[in-house]
Design an enzyme around this catalytic site. Sequence first.
Site, PDB file in Angstrom:
ATOM      1  N   GLU A  65      -6.200  -1.253  -7.484  1.00  0.00           N
ATOM      2  CA  GLU A  65      -5.457  -0.494  -8.515  1.00  0.00           C
ATOM      3  C   GLU A  65      -4.199  -1.231  -8.982  1.00  0.00           C
ATOM      4  O   GLU A  65      -3.330  -2.166  -8.000  1.00  0.00           O
ATOM      5  CB  GLU A  65      -4.568   0.155  -7.743  1.00  0.00           C
ATOM      6  CG  GLU A  65      -6.133   1.241  -6.480  1.00  0.00           C
ATOM      7  CD  GLU A  65      -5.378   2.123  -5.850  1.00  0.00           C
ATOM      8  OE1 GLU A  65      -5.855   3.653  -6.256  1.00  0.00           O
ATOM      9  OE2 GLU A  65      -4.026   1.985  -4.886  1.00  0.00           O
ATOM     10  N   HIS A  76      -2.995  -3.707  -5.880  1.00  0.00           N
ATOM     11  CA  HIS A  76      -3.294  -3.507  -4.923  1.00  0.00           C
ATOM     12  C   HIS A  76      -4.959  -3.874  -4.375  1.00  0.00           C
ATOM     13  O   HIS A  76      -5.296  -3.451  -5.530  1.00  0.00           O
ATOM     14  CB  HIS A  76      -3.125  -1.534  -4.759  1.00  0.00           C
ATOM     15  CG  HIS A  76      -3.482  -0.885  -3.375  1.00  0.00           C
ATOM     16  ND1 HIS A  76      -4.306  -0.519  -3.062  1.00  0.00           N
ATOM     17  CD2 HIS A  76      -3.241  -1.427  -2.041  1.00  0.00           C
ATOM     18  CE1 HIS A  76      -3.783   0.254  -1.825  1.00  0.00           C
ATOM     19  NE2 HIS A  76      -3.769  -0.437  -1.400  1.00  0.00           N
ATOM     20  N   SER A 129       1.070  -1.311   0.214  1.00  0.00           N
ATOM     21  CA  SER A 129      -0.169  -0.177  -0.307  1.00  0.00           C
ATOM     22  C   SER A 129       0.943   1.203   0.209  1.00  0.00           C
ATOM     23  O   SER A 129       0.251   2.526  -0.491  1.00  0.00           O
ATOM     24  CB  SER A 129      -1.024   0.517   1.276  1.00  0.00           C
ATOM     25  OG  SER A 129      -1.581  -1.235   1.490  1.00  0.00           O
ATOM     26  N   ASN A 139      -5.406   5.901  -2.417  1.00  0.00           N
ATOM     27  CA  ASN A 139      -5.101   6.423  -0.712  1.00  0.00           C
ATOM     28  C   ASN A 139      -4.857   8.074  -0.732  1.00  0.00           C
ATOM     29  O   ASN A 139      -4.544   8.531   0.379  1.00  0.00           O
ATOM     30  CB  ASN A 139      -4.272   5.445  -0.265  1.00  0.00           C
ATOM     31  CG  ASN A 139      -4.690   4.451   0.805  1.00  0.00           C
ATOM     32  OD1 ASN A 139      -5.682   4.659   1.066  1.00  0.00           O
ATOM     33  ND2 ASN A 139      -3.473   3.384   0.613  1.00  0.00           N
TER      34      ASN A 139
HETATM   35  P1  NAD Z   1      -0.528  -9.071   7.619  1.00  0.00           P
HETATM   36  O1  NAD Z   1       0.288  -9.319   8.900  1.00  0.00           O
HETATM   37  O2  NAD Z   1      -2.047  -9.869   8.321  1.00  0.00           O
HETATM   38  O3  NAD Z   1      -0.311 -10.267   6.842  1.00  0.00           O
HETATM   39  C1  NAD Z   1       1.019 -10.633   6.346  1.00  0.00           C
HETATM   40  C2  NAD Z   1       1.544 -12.150   6.644  1.00  0.00           C
HETATM   41  O4  NAD Z   1       2.704 -12.501   6.452  1.00  0.00           O
HETATM   42  C3  NAD Z   1       0.878 -12.466   7.949  1.00  0.00           C
HETATM   43  O5  NAD Z   1       0.603 -14.371   8.337  1.00  0.00           O
HETATM   44  C4  NAD Z   1       3.139 -13.465   7.864  1.00  0.00           C
HETATM   45  O6  NAD Z   1       3.149 -14.437   9.206  1.00  0.00           O
HETATM   46  C5  NAD Z   1       3.377 -13.773   6.870  1.00  0.00           C
HETATM   47  N1  NAD Z   1       4.841 -13.919   6.564  1.00  0.00           N
HETATM   48  C6  NAD Z   1       5.966 -12.802   6.987  1.00  0.00           C
HETATM   49  N2  NAD Z   1       6.671 -13.068   6.712  1.00  0.00           N
HETATM   50  C7  NAD Z   1       6.617 -14.084   5.488  1.00  0.00           C
HETATM   51  C8  NAD Z   1       7.396 -14.684   4.798  1.00  0.00           C
HETATM   52  N3  NAD Z   1       8.989 -14.621   4.218  1.00  0.00           N
HETATM   53  N4  NAD Z   1       6.977 -15.789   3.541  1.00  0.00           N
HETATM   54  C9  NAD Z   1       5.471 -15.771   3.584  1.00  0.00           C
HETATM   55  N5  NAD Z   1       4.783 -15.056   4.496  1.00  0.00           N
HETATM   56  C10 NAD Z   1       5.205 -14.437   5.594  1.00  0.00           C
HETATM   57  O7  NAD Z   1      -0.400  -8.052   6.726  1.00  0.00           O
HETATM   58  P2  NAD Z   1      -1.626  -7.332   5.787  1.00  0.00           P
HETATM   59  O8  NAD Z   1      -2.480  -6.124   6.554  1.00  0.00           O
HETATM   60  O9  NAD Z   1      -2.536  -8.969   5.281  1.00  0.00           O
HETATM   61  O10 NAD Z   1      -0.444  -6.692   4.993  1.00  0.00           O
HETATM   62  C11 NAD Z   1       0.196  -7.630   4.016  1.00  0.00           C
HETATM   63  C12 NAD Z   1       0.405  -6.604   2.697  1.00  0.00           C
HETATM   64  O11 NAD Z   1      -0.849  -6.379   2.657  1.00  0.00           O
HETATM   65  C13 NAD Z   1       0.730  -5.533   3.521  1.00  0.00           C
HETATM   66  O12 NAD Z   1       1.226  -4.995   2.559  1.00  0.00           O
HETATM   67  C14 NAD Z   1      -0.152  -4.297   3.072  1.00  0.00           C
HETATM   68  O13 NAD Z   1       0.592  -2.922   2.802  1.00  0.00           O
HETATM   69  C15 NAD Z   1      -0.747  -4.411   1.877  1.00  0.00           C
HETATM   70  N6  NAD Z   1      -2.519  -3.868   2.857  1.00  0.00           N
HETATM   71  C16 NAD Z   1      -2.732  -4.469   3.651  1.00  0.00           C
HETATM   72  C17 NAD Z   1      -3.905  -4.035   3.721  1.00  0.00           C
HETATM   73  C18 NAD Z   1      -4.997  -3.865   4.533  1.00  0.00           C
HETATM   74  O14 NAD Z   1      -5.355  -3.436   4.822  1.00  0.00           O
HETATM   75  N7  NAD Z   1      -4.258  -4.613   5.663  1.00  0.00           N
HETATM   76  C19 NAD Z   1      -4.768  -3.400   2.472  1.00  0.00           C
HETATM   77  C20 NAD Z   1      -4.023  -3.062   1.203  1.00  0.00           C
HETATM   78  C21 NAD Z   1      -2.691  -3.380   1.472  1.00  0.00           C
END
Ligand code: NAD
Length: 535
Positions: A143, A131, A110, A181
Amino acid sequence: MQEIVIVVGAGTMGAGIACVAARAGYIVELIEPDAEARERGRARIERDAERGGDAASLLARIRWSDAIPERSEASIAIEAVPERLELKRRVFEALARAVAPRALLATNTSSLAVGEIAAGIAGGDRIVGLHFFNPPVAMKLIEIVETAETSDDALAAAHAFVGRLGKTAVVTADTPGFIVNRVARPFYLQAMRALERGVASVDELDALARGAGFRMGPFELMDLIGLDVNLATSESVYERLGAERLAPQAMQRALVAEGRLGRKSGRGFYDYANGAPERLDLVPTDVPAEKIEECITVIGFGAAADLLADELEARYTDVRRVENDELLDEIAPETTIAIDVGNGIVDRTEILAQLDTLLAPEAIVFTDAYVTDLGAASRRMKHPERLVGFGVLGSLESQRVIEVVDFERSSDDALAVAQELFEALGKGVVLVEDVPGLFLGRVVGSIVNEAVIAVQENVATPDDIDLAMRLGVNYPIGPLAWGREIGGARITTILRRVASDDGEAFAPHRALWVLDTEQESESGELDIVMEHPVL
Ligand code: NAD
């Protein structure tokens, strides 16, 4: 053979993305090294799958693993690991080795630059951002982030993938906050600036925003998102873009420091100790059928004045028009309420001074407070107590709550008349402090301005920006379409007033004028603007 998608990380986003891809018929290789996270991810997917009624077939298409394999037949790989540049780069390096050279590689970041994550990775031209929005199962928008390196083939593959998921794609440049965003920032930031200036209370400002068509007000929405998460997005966009108009607010930092994070901590802008507080609903439910006796004259020209006069005619016994300032002295002397709409662009001080001499001393005079400085206008009037400032931003039809200025020189009687009049039209009223742009002018004007700037900076096409804001954050209408409805010149006037108070950083972009004109211009300055017409 069925196509394979790798999803790395089974957290909030990865689990949702896996579910969406499996539902679309892909075989999903879902990679999650953390055992607990795997269990949580599995539970989340099962829940989503059961809701969709396709649990058995969907779950059968998801293959779990704890590490990226050495080799994979996947045609698409998406990473959704935590937002850390080095981690994402390591994941991409492993993915680039594992999949075929033509496979699409995507990041769900993001706030990081996709180009930075991709730098130095083999075959950088097949890397895009995809995204997704939270929760991926429900949100329609994706996106597609195009970097300087992204090939046409990769872009086409990304479009095909999004289409197969049943989602809607917009294409954005690899710039801070992408479309949603970034363009949404003023919704939160300007709302907090208005709150800080004491324009009205948190629940009144939220009611005004909902009355203008937003599904949620900015404060209840920040509480839902989490003030810390919302602040982190603001900080990241601000740090990378460096635009003063998008500076994070000290108020929000203070709340986060106190642990007031919103719903999840029990307190944010609202208190959730006893559950979610009741929303302030100001829109009157029953409007009396009989007409009210009053002689109202609407002064002004154009669609806004026409619509107001039509609505008033349905509710009042005697409604008249003065459609031209030249004819002002023909105003009916029996007028009890004069509503000055003007042309929505030019300050009306002069006209108000004339009206003051033409009308009986007890007649009330309403004026458009987005464009006219009530202080200056009232100083030209013998009866300033009769002056009421109000704000209808675009169309009266689409605004269910009206801001009426609690101007220090307006009499209580004049304010009561304004309240009654708008309620008779079925509208709610919020009394606001006399701050330039009031609330909606400042908030909506700044969102439109940000969208126009994004077009000028080649972030995306006007159509994609409008689509993204409707689907990504539920705006009732795209910001550029909204800008056209309100009028670029009107927004320019409003933001000029905001800038005179808040500083030049908040000044309107000169391309806002393009919203009103299809004219080709010969002048150098406008030609720059016309390179990216927002029409
Ligand atoms: P999260 O913390 O819920 O999930 C991340 C997961 O990745 C965890 O389960 C973790 O154990 C795992 N992980 C860590 N290292 C790893 C590796 N080396 N290999 C595989 N898995 C691994 O985070 P999230 O909220 O799902 O966000 C993930 C991405 O999505 C980020 O880049 C975030 O910016 C983006 N994002 C988040 C949102 C939101 O609202 N949460 C929205 C859009 C984009």
